[in-house]
Design a protein around this motif. Structure first.
Motif, mmCIF file in Angstrom:
data_model
loop_
_atom_site.group_PDB
_atom_site.id
_atom_site.type_symbol
_atom_site.label_atom_id
_atom_site.label_comp_id
_atom_site.label_asym_id
_atom_site.label_seq_id
_atom_site.Cartn_x
_atom_site.Cartn_y
_atom_site.Cartn_z
ATOM 1 N N LEU A 224 4.755 -0.969 -5.600
ATOM 2 C CA LEU A 224 4.589 -0.345 -4.288
ATOM 3 C C LEU A 224 4.020 1.046 -4.484
ATOM 4 C CD1 LEU A 224 7.931 -1.502 -2.605
ATOM 5 C CD2 LEU A 224 5.670 -2.570 -2.491
ATOM 6 N N THR A 225 2.833 1.267 -3.933
ATOM 7 C CA THR A 225 2.108 2.512 -4.152
ATOM 8 C C THR A 225 1.736 3.140 -2.813
ATOM 9 O OG1 THR A 225 -0.059 1.436 -4.193
ATOM 10 C CG2 THR A 225 1.156 1.537 -6.267
ATOM 11 N N ASP A 226 1.034 4.257 -2.887
ATOM 12 C CA ASP A 226 0.601 4.926 -1.658
ATOM 13 C C ASP A 226 -0.590 4.224 -1.031
ATOM 14 O OD1 ASP A 226 -0.859 5.643 -3.914
ATOM 15 O OD2 ASP A 226 -1.554 7.517 -3.033
ATOM 16 N N LYS A 227 -1.358 3.511 -1.844
ATOM 17 C CA LYS A 227 -2.538 2.812 -1.326
ATOM 18 C C LYS A 227 -2.899 1.690 -2.302
ATOM 19 C CE LYS A 227 -5.514 6.209 -3.572
ATOM 20 N NZ LYS A 227 -6.580 7.242 -3.387
ATOM 21 N N GLY A 228 -3.824 0.869 -1.894
ATOM 22 C CA GLY A 228 -4.277 -0.228 -2.747
ATOM 23 C C GLY A 228 -3.549 -1.519 -2.445
ATOM 24 N N ARG A 229 -4.256 -2.611 -2.648
ATOM 25 C CA ARG A 229 -3.690 -3.945 -2.429
ATOM 26 C C ARG A 229 -4.381 -4.910 -3.364
ATOM 27 N NH1 ARG A 229 -4.723 -8.832 -0.215
ATOM 28 N NH2 ARG A 229 -3.149 -9.873 1.106
ATOM 29 N N LEU A 240 1.711 -7.825 -8.348
ATOM 30 C CA LEU A 240 1.282 -7.558 -6.977
ATOM 31 C C LEU A 240 1.297 -6.058 -6.722
ATOM 32 C CD1 LEU A 240 3.596 -10.210 -5.281
ATOM 33 C CD2 LEU A 240 1.182 -10.513 -5.823
ATOM 34 N N LEU A 241 0.197 -5.542 -6.214
ATOM 35 C CA LEU A 241 0.084 -4.134 -5.837
ATOM 36 C C LEU A 241 -0.038 -4.068 -4.323
ATOM 37 C CD1 LEU A 241 -0.412 -1.276 -7.301
ATOM 38 C CD2 LEU A 241 -2.800 -1.642 -6.689
ATOM 39 N N PHE A 242 0.810 -3.232 -3.699
ATOM 40 C CA PHE A 242 0.819 -3.216 -2.237
ATOM 41 C C PHE A 242 1.252 -1.835 -1.750
ATOM 42 C CE2 PHE A 242 2.133 -4.450 2.060
ATOM 43 C CZ PHE A 242 1.115 -5.342 2.397
#
Length: 588
Positions: A224-229, A240-242
């Motif tokens: 879980l990040t500030d941006k990106g998917r 999974l990046l979300f």
């Protein structure tokens, strides 16, 4: 004792972003060539992972130093003299994506293709990994654990099994009798119970389609990040990046579930049923196939469907999202330039390397592949009186090629014709091998038709009918650009008024008709004008101030939605329910 390749991965200085790797290869030839992949399966781009490798040294079984010399961008040659060899090296990891590796004070994530040197001679041996981590950190991976080591049956399984190492407490659930683990980095999920419940429903929906799961354990690695998917599929896990903020809204949660469903469906579609061109993987160079649309595009079609089938999305939302996909397709001029087969074949140089001309020259095999999969599903249903559909094609491919022998380049088309009971070459000629507009008439089989309208604003994704307005809608002016940041042109669409007038990518907006304008204002103010009006755009181009007159065109009707036919027949209603699993009378 069976020979194996042994790795030790240390991360005791996480703030350096350097993984310390020790790789020991059994005795072999006098000269040993240790190599690193240039790409990772599932992401079809040569990424040159070896650029992050440093401080390579070699020693023999007694610790004596051995000569090691770099041969090319990915190869280190060791004068082994027939003995076992231990390589020690560092890998810089400061890129947090699902395709790369990342190490800092909060965790260590590594994708095997970025970290593990291998030899072709030992590629088929077991590969053992021992992790040395800071106190309180735990390694998580789908690989079997034997004592202190994680064991892969060969190098391919190792590359297909990413590691997450950190102070995490995993969430667990069981789906179709198989234990699943969810490891989250970056922030706590807002509702862990709901997360596990929803994921369980999606996993079980997919298991039902194929009659069970093809593995004994599965791991979700969630970032879980500030941006990106994004996501990257693996044989028994996924990364999974979300954006963390997205989990706090209904639409964001829905989008996360579709990402989960997409990567999980790859358990069958590409991890086990895969193009023959990828068997075996050639880690040294591109692996070309024209079938990526069938493996990624069809998976994109199923990601929404399985959220629907799991009871986590309504039928109306499903049709809206499909309409949004159609809208994106029709807003991309490149659909008239590049075929779907070519988009698959040259993904290595087009899809993962977009530039300002990509909208004009290329089409995503995910995007158009999803639409073609929907049309193929309906074509199969129409041909068989709804006795069979795309699910049956997927199951046939699973039975025939689930042993990982690989699908030949004509295998999907041949299997589809077999399911349909007739030759579908005309369908594939148009949908996959040509740049003709797709034929949407097959939607009538389920009582739907594709309609188009102009977009209401730059944020209008399509998928829904136009808002009701009194009187006749006034045609809006159209420039034909996209923007980036607050004032810069990002793309100039082929055949647009902007292109005809001589506006260029990277022109910096200053004013429209003498009045200051930014990117958002440019689009709204040109839409306030009428087609045929001429506006004066003042821009900086390479620091030179210039004025460009533009005669506006009419805003194209490229926002699509799926509308119900006015007087559906009983057959159409029945076909609709067979397709979506929802009665026609219940619009959801």
């Amino acid at each position: 004792m069976t020979e194996a390749v042994h790795y030790r991965v240390s991360m005791l200085r996480p703030h350096s972003h350097l993984f310390e790797v020790e790789a020991t290869f059994p005795a072999g030839p006098d000269s040993l060539d240790a190599v690193l992949p240039v790409w990772t399966p599932g992401s079809y781009l040569v990424r040159e992972f070896s650029r992050h490798v440093q401080n390579v040294s070699a020693s023999g079984p007694g610790g004596e130093p051995l000569q090691v010399r770099r041969q090319d961008k990915r190869t280190w040659r060791v004068q082994a003299r027939g003995h076992a060899v231990t390589l020690r090296y560092r890998v810089y990891a400061n890129e947090l994506t699902v395709r790369t590796s990342h190490l800092d004070g909060s965790h260590g994530y590594f994708n095997g293709a970025t970290l593990f040197l291998y030899t072709e001679a030992t590629r088929g041996l077991e590969h053992h990994v021992t992790v040395e981590a800071p106190s309180g950190w735990t390694p998580f991976t789908a690989l079997e654990r034997r004592g202190e080591a994680f064991v892969a049956k060969d190098y391919d399984e190792l590359v297909d099994s990413p590691f997450e190492v950190g102070p995490h407490t995993p969430h667990t659930f069981t789906a179709a009798g198989v234990p699943h683990e969810v490891v989250v980095w970056g922030d706590a999920v807002p509702d862990a119970g709901r997360l596990c419940s929803d994921l369980q429903r999606i996993c079980e929906a997919q298991a039902r389609m194929f009659g069970g799961l093809p593995l004994k354990r599965y791991v979700f690695l969630v970032y879980l990040t500030d941006k990106g998917r994004g996501g990257l599929e693996h044989k028994a896990s996924t990364a999974l990046l979300f954006p963390r903020a997205g989990l706090h809204s209904p639409r964001g949660w829905e989008d996360f579930l579709t990402l989960v469903a997409h990567e999980y469906f790859h358990l069958w579609n590409i991890k086990r049923v895969k193009p023959r061109a990828l068997v075996p993987f050639d880690y040294a160079q591109e692996n070309y196939t024209s079938l990526l649309w069938a493996f990624e595009g069809a998976t994109s079609y199923y990601d929404n469907r399985f959220v629907l089938h799991a009871g986590l999305m309504s039928a109306s939302r499903y049709l809206t999202r499909l309409g949004e996909t159609l809208s994106t397709l029709h807003a991309t001029p490149g659909r008239k330039t590049q075929t779907l087969a070519e988009a698959s074949l040259v993904s290595w140089v087009k899809h993962y390397r977009p530039d300002e001309n990509s909208p004009n020259s290329a089409i995503s095999y995910y995007l158009k592949g999803e639409v073609v999969a929907a049309l193929l599903d309906l074509e199969l249903r129409r041909a068989t009186g709804d006795a069979r559909g795309l699910d049956d094609l997927m199951r046939l491919l699973w039975r025939r090629y689930g042993d990982e022998s690989g699908v030949p380049e004509d295998g999907v088309e041949a299997a589809a014709s077999e399911v349909a009971g007739r030759d579908l070459s005309a369908f594939f000629d148009r949908a996959v091998r040509s740049t003709e507009e797709l034929d949407y008439s097959v939607f009538s089989h389920v009582g739907l038709e594709v309609r188009f309208r102009p977009r209401e604003s730059s944020s209008d994704k399509g998928g829904s009918p136009p808002p009701r307005v009194k009187g006749e809608a006034r045609p809006k002016g159209w420039l034909g650009v996209t923007t980036k940041g607050s004032s810069t042109l990002a793309a100039v669409l082929d055949g647009s008024p902007a292109q005809e007038a001589g506006l260029y990518v990277d022109d910096e907006l200053v004013a429209l008709d003498g009045w200051k304008v930014d990117a958002a204002g440019l689009l709204s103010r040109t839409e306030d004008r009428s087609p045929g009006d001429t506006v004066r755009l003042t821009v900086f181009r390479r620091d030179r101030l210039m004025e460009v007159p533009v005669t506006l065109g009419q805003k194209p009707a490229d926002a699509a939605w799926l509308a119900r036919v006015d007087k559906p027949t009983d057959a159409q209603k029945a076909a609709y329910q067979s397709w979506l699993g929802t009665p026609w009378e219940d619009p959801g």
